[in-house]
Design an enzyme around this catalytic site. Structure first.
Site, PDB file in Angstrom:
ATOM      1  N   ASP A 278      18.999  24.718  -3.423  1.00  0.00           N
ATOM      2  CA  ASP A 278      17.790  23.844  -3.644  1.00  0.00           C
ATOM      3  C   ASP A 278      16.696  23.988  -2.453  1.00  0.00           C
ATOM      4  O   ASP A 278      17.237  23.304  -1.408  1.00  0.00           O
ATOM      5  CB  ASP A 278      18.149  22.428  -3.949  1.00  0.00           C
ATOM      6  N   HIS A 279      15.649  24.484  -2.685  1.00  0.00           N
ATOM      7  CA  HIS A 279      14.850  24.838  -1.520  1.00  0.00           C
ATOM      8  C   HIS A 279      13.961  23.496  -0.874  1.00  0.00           C
ATOM      9  O   HIS A 279      13.600  23.348   0.095  1.00  0.00           O
ATOM     10  CB  HIS A 279      13.810  25.729  -1.891  1.00  0.00           C
ATOM     11  N   ARG A 280      14.403  22.342  -1.859  1.00  0.00           N
ATOM     12  CA  ARG A 280      13.707  21.165  -1.344  1.00  0.00           C
ATOM     13  C   ARG A 280      14.847  20.660  -0.212  1.00  0.00           C
ATOM     14  O   ARG A 280      14.280  19.818   0.810  1.00  0.00           O
ATOM     15  CB  ARG A 280      13.780  19.978  -2.553  1.00  0.00           C
TER      16      ARG A 280
END
Length: 307
Positions: A278-280
């Site tokens: 998850d790039h968040r």
């Protein structure tokens, strides 16, 4: 309907919030007509998107929301089967995860030549304890240790409160292929268990999953998931993160390949690994470091205890 971001009425702080949690500000509806987008509007939109409901669900969250299909019978005979409950829930969860998580996949390869020798040397002892000393069982233990070192991989995103939840327990889920669909039971507190104990527990969980005997508690509480397709084949793939987790490790089939070492090519058993994240929460550099740490631990298992 998505509007150009520049035409949306929203304060800079609200736009920043939308960027941080991965929300398209142009798709967020205002709480009242002609009003500016508020922080609460962004949070509500993100919450609905994550839960796959309402107008915020930009990507279908279930097969029923996939739009009207054409009349397939126009071109030939068809047959229809009802989705199993497991298949339907998997479809809904995967669509929801894909819609709400900005996925990226980091690929690497681990040299498991020596690990295979280790597995064969200790296979009989593992069987006496009721399990099989598989690469997956070893990975469960390695991942549990890795989650301690890289805490951002042992987290969840609380969109509603703009917070990241860092877990201080290490439950590692393992995807099990069953005739009803995919189930993911988890090994609880994997960091406290030895390899033979994990191997026995994994064998038991997998068998009971295929017999539909796993409990709800065994299917919940995972921090990170491993999915191993090596027994089937493939060179790499991009697994979808299992919400509310933030990363998943995919494993493909190991192959003997020529590797250049000390001025000559030697035959080594190389296993591809694919880390989706998850790039968040996780940056690309951290994902590359984590994937390489996993590979290093497979190649030289004792090094993970030196940090």
């Amino acid at each position: 309907e998505t509007r150009p971001a520049g035409s949306v009425r929203a304060a800079p702080s609200v736009r920043k919030l939308a960027r941080e949690i991965g929300v398209d500000i142009g798709a967020v509806p205002a709480s009242s007509p002609n009003a500016a987008i508020s922080a609460e509007d962004v949070k509500t939109y993100a919450r609905n998107l994550q839960q796959g409901r309402g107008p915020a669900a930009a990507t279908p969250a279930s097969p029923a929301q996939g739009g009207k299909l054409p009349n397939f019978e126009r071109w030939g005979a068809v047959s229809r089967e009802k989705m199993s409950t497991v298949r339907r829930l998997t479809a809904e969860n995967m669509a929801r995860a894909r819609a709400s998580i900005p996925h990226v996949t980091q690929n690497d390869k681990a040299d498991i030549t020596d690990l295979e020798t280790f597995r064969k040397n200790h296979a009989k002892a593992a069987e006496r304890e009721g399990g099989k000393l598989t690469v997956t069982a070893i990975l469960v233990r390695i991942v549990a240790e890795g989650l301690k070192k890289f805490r951002q991989f042992n987290a969840s995103v609380d969109v509603a409160n703009s917070e990241i939840v860092y877990k201080q327990y290490y439950n590692v889920g393992v995807a099990v292929d069953t005739e009803w669909g995919l189930l993911v039971p988890s090994i609880k507190n994997a960091d406290r268990k030895g390899l033979f104990e994990i191997a026995a527990e994994l064998a038991d969980l997998s068998d009971r999953a295929r017999q539909r005997k796993t409990t709800l508690d065994e299917l919940q509480g995972g921090c990170f998931t491993i999915t191993n397709l090596g027994g089937i084949g493939g060179t790499s793939f991009s697994p979808i993160v299992n919400l509310p987790e933030v990363a998943i490790l995919g494993v493909s089939r190991a192959r003997v390949e020529p590797v250049y070492i000390d001025g000559e090519f030697v035959a080594r058993t190389m296993m591809p690994v694919s880390l989706s994240y998850d790039h968040r929460v996780i940056d690309g550099a951290d994902a590359a470091r984590f994937a390489r740490w996993i590979c290093d631990a497979l190649e030289q298992p004792l090094t993970m205890f030196l940090d």
